[in-house]
Design a protein around this motif. Sequence first.
Motif, PDB file in Angstrom:
ATOM      1  N   PRO A  60       0.738  -1.364   0.204  1.00 52.81           N
ATOM      2  CA  PRO A  60      -0.190   0.112  -0.002  1.00 52.81           C
ATOM      3  C   PRO A  60       0.586   1.026  -0.324  1.00 52.81           C
ATOM      4  N   THR A  61       1.822   0.864   1.267  1.00 49.94           N
ATOM      5  CA  THR A  61       2.471   2.438   0.532  1.00 49.94           C
ATOM      6  C   THR A  61       3.568   3.024  -0.528  1.00 49.94           C
ATOM      7  N   ARG A  62       3.941   1.969  -0.861  1.00 53.09           N
ATOM      8  CA  ARG A  62       4.842   1.946  -2.675  1.00 53.09           C
ATOM      9  C   ARG A  62       3.898   2.593  -3.268  1.00 53.09           C
ATOM     10  N   CYS A  63       2.344   1.970  -3.701  1.00 56.98           N
ATOM     11  CA  CYS A  63       1.190   1.618  -4.562  1.00 56.98           C
ATOM     12  C   CYS A  63       0.918   3.366  -4.377  1.00 56.98           C
ATOM     13  N   GLU A  64       0.798   4.040  -3.172  1.00 51.34           N
ATOM     14  CA  GLU A  64      -0.413   5.076  -2.734  1.00 51.34           C
ATOM     15  C   GLU A  64       0.937   6.791  -3.423  1.00 51.34           C
ATOM     16  N   ARG A  65       2.306   6.225  -2.888  1.00 45.47           N
ATOM     17  CA  ARG A  65       3.281   6.890  -3.153  1.00 45.47           C
ATOM     18  C   ARG A  65       3.263   6.526  -5.282  1.00 45.47           C
ATOM     19  N   GLU A  66       3.074   5.410  -5.380  1.00 44.86           N
ATOM     20  CA  GLU A  66       2.471   6.445  -7.452  1.00 44.86           C
ATOM     21  C   GLU A  66       1.660   7.127  -7.293  1.00 44.86           C
ATOM     22  N   VAL A  67       0.247   7.030  -6.707  1.00 45.03           N
ATOM     23  CA  VAL A  67      -0.228   7.795  -7.223  1.00 45.03           C
ATOM     24  C   VAL A  67      -0.024   8.702  -6.951  1.00 45.03           C
ATOM     25  N   LEU A  68       0.370   9.177  -6.053  1.00 41.43           N
ATOM     26  CA  LEU A  68       0.829  10.764  -5.355  1.00 41.43           C
ATOM     27  C   LEU A  68       1.416  11.361  -6.491  1.00 41.43           C
ATOM     28  N   GLY A  69       2.430  10.997  -6.873  1.00 37.44           N
ATOM     29  CA  GLY A  69       3.568  10.964  -7.791  1.00 37.44           C
ATOM     30  C   GLY A  69       3.139  11.072  -9.456  1.00 37.44           C
ATOM     31  N   HIS A  71       0.484  11.247 -10.739  1.00 39.25           N
ATOM     32  CA  HIS A  71      -1.132  12.561 -10.117  1.00 39.25           C
ATOM     33  C   HIS A  71      -0.687  13.392 -10.351  1.00 39.25           C
ATOM     34  N   ALA A  72       0.303  13.973  -9.685  1.00 39.48           N
ATOM     35  CA  ALA A  72       0.838  15.072  -8.751  1.00 39.48           C
ATOM     36  C   ALA A  72       0.435  16.292  -9.497  1.00 39.48           C
ATOM     37  N   GLY A  73      -0.048  16.334 -10.857  1.00 35.45           N
ATOM     38  CA  GLY A  73      -0.255  17.400 -11.884  1.00 35.45           C
ATOM     39  C   GLY A  73      -1.768  17.472 -11.387  1.00 35.45           C
ATOM     40  N   ASP A  74      -2.276  16.832 -12.058  1.00 36.96           N
ATOM     41  CA  ASP A  74      -4.058  16.530 -11.854  1.00 36.96           C
ATOM     42  C   ASP A  74      -4.641  16.829 -10.385  1.00 36.96           C
ATOM     43  N   ILE A  75      -3.899  16.037  -9.673  1.00 41.15           N
ATOM     44  CA  ILE A  75      -4.420  16.393  -7.902  1.00 41.15           C
ATOM     45  C   ILE A  75      -3.993  17.662  -7.394  1.00 41.15           C
ATOM     46  N   ALA A  76      -3.047  18.343  -7.913  1.00 40.77           N
ATOM     47  CA  ALA A  76      -2.624  20.217  -7.479  1.00 40.77           C
ATOM     48  C   ALA A  76      -3.960  20.854  -8.671  1.00 40.77           C
ATOM     49  N   GLY A  77      -3.935  20.497  -9.677  1.00 41.87           N
ATOM     50  CA  GLY A  77      -5.468  21.301 -10.259  1.00 41.87           C
ATOM     51  C   GLY A  77      -7.004  21.068  -9.407  1.00 41.87           C
ATOM     52  N   GLU A  78      -6.452  20.224  -9.301  1.00 38.20           N
ATOM     53  CA  GLU A  78      -7.850  19.537  -8.427  1.00 38.20           C
ATOM     54  C   GLU A  78      -8.124  21.231  -7.370  1.00 38.20           C
ATOM     55  N   GLY A 303     -15.202  13.939  -6.173  1.00 37.34           N
ATOM     56  CA  GLY A 303     -14.415  14.692  -7.588  1.00 37.34           C
ATOM     57  C   GLY A 303     -13.940  13.304  -8.059  1.00 37.34           C
ATOM     58  N   PRO A 304     -12.855  13.414  -9.149  1.00 35.93           N
ATOM     59  CA  PRO A 304     -11.431  12.209  -9.797  1.00 35.93           C
ATOM     60  C   PRO A 304     -11.085  11.663  -8.622  1.00 35.93           C
ATOM     61  N   ILE A 305     -10.987   9.735  -9.160  1.00 34.13           N
ATOM     62  CA  ILE A 305      -9.592   9.270  -8.761  1.00 34.13           C
ATOM     63  C   ILE A 305      -9.063   8.346  -9.204  1.00 34.13           C
ATOM     64  N   TRP A 306      -7.675   8.733  -8.541  1.00 35.16           N
ATOM     65  CA  TRP A 306      -6.689   8.692  -9.150  1.00 35.16           C
ATOM     66  C   TRP A 306      -6.307   6.627  -9.126  1.00 35.16           C
ATOM     67  N   PHE A 307      -5.585   6.018  -9.515  1.00 31.50           N
ATOM     68  CA  PHE A 307      -5.118   4.823  -9.086  1.00 31.50           C
ATOM     69  C   PHE A 307      -3.615   4.662  -9.655  1.00 31.50           C
ATOM     70  N   ASP A 308      -3.238   3.895  -8.398  1.00 33.64           N
ATOM     71  CA  ASP A 308      -1.628   3.318  -9.439  1.00 33.64           C
ATOM     72  C   ASP A 308      -2.190   2.297 -10.762  1.00 33.64           C
ATOM     73  N   ARG A 309      -0.913   2.261 -11.322  1.00 31.48           N
ATOM     74  CA  ARG A 309      -0.566   0.864 -13.265  1.00 31.48           C
ATOM     75  C   ARG A 309      -1.487   0.136 -12.861  1.00 31.48           C
ATOM     76  N   ARG A 310      -1.176  -1.061 -11.335  1.00 30.25           N
ATOM     77  CA  ARG A 310      -1.824  -1.439 -11.140  1.00 30.25           C
ATOM     78  C   ARG A 310      -3.553  -1.896 -10.202  1.00 30.25           C
ATOM     79  N   ARG A 311      -4.027  -0.530 -10.047  1.00 33.85           N
ATOM     80  CA  ARG A 311      -5.077  -0.101  -9.645  1.00 33.85           C
ATOM     81  C   ARG A 311      -4.882  -0.996  -8.525  1.00 33.85           C
TER      82      ARG A 311
END
Length: 320
Positions: A60-69, A71-78, A303-311
Amino acid sequence: SPVREQAAPTATPALETSAFGRDLLRAFSVRPREISPKYFYDAEGSRLFDRICDLPEYYPTRCEREVLGRHAGDIAGELGADVEIVEFGAGSCEKVRLLLDALQRPRRFRPIDISAEHLDAAAAGLRRDYPGLDVQPMAADYTRRLLLPAPEPGVRRVGFFPGSTIGNFTPREALAFMRMAAQVLRGGGLLLGADLVKAPEVLHAAYNDSQGVTAAFNLNLLARANRELGTRFDLEAFDHAAFYNAPLQRIEMHLASRREQEVTLGERRFTLREGETLHTENSHKFTPERLRLLAMRAGFRPGPIWFDRRRWFCVQWMMS
Ligand code: AVI
């Protein structure tokens, strides 16, 4: 001598006077025997949890870091510019750095955590690395009602609740927390990290690592009781038991008695049969649909939901 008297086996006043002691007594008095996972996190438990986050099996920790990394631009935009971030259960404040790096002009960071020591050290590190950021740590139980000063005009308050800690609540507690968060974050929103339902083998391995760190984390509950409450649990007499409960979509962690044994807590004695357990943690796994429903029931607009590559993990944005 007075020192000897204090060390006598029945001198366990903390069992009655501390919340941990009272909850432990209650846990042994009811069926099924269960206690809140919040008692895992003394200094040793927090250290073991940090080690869990680096384990190869604990994704979970690695996957969440992947999501935040990713999709950082989209997340910051929201989230927008000029935000005040309130992190619930901030711990060592490491993940928020990914967010701070992506945001435009983050104004303030309010990490909230039950452990004051942990917080102050983390806050000092953030002040050093983000000189323009107003860091205002708060030592508090974030599941209780929070009173925060209103942000100044033009600053939007955004909550950050990463790590799928929401999954450690019962469904009723999760809804109560989310309703409280929706009020505190009115006019802003919440960025929520949640672990997703997936193949049971992957889940099982994440809570039964080959180095035994999760087992030590689980057993630390009894070790902590021995340290703080003067109990005399024999750690060798308990097994770590973690399994996926598919109908309830959750990992359950238990401490299972390896043999019939008697446990003495102050004046009280409890018999544990072989295989009988103390239920120490639930870690609920979510589907995106269930998360949306939870958000809406609590008064958020998902609002939007973001995933890591493996979901395997997701980060959901919701507005309040
Ligand atoms: C903190 N929490 C989200 C972790 C989890 O996965 O439920 C705690 C944990 N328990 C065992 N391993 C990690």
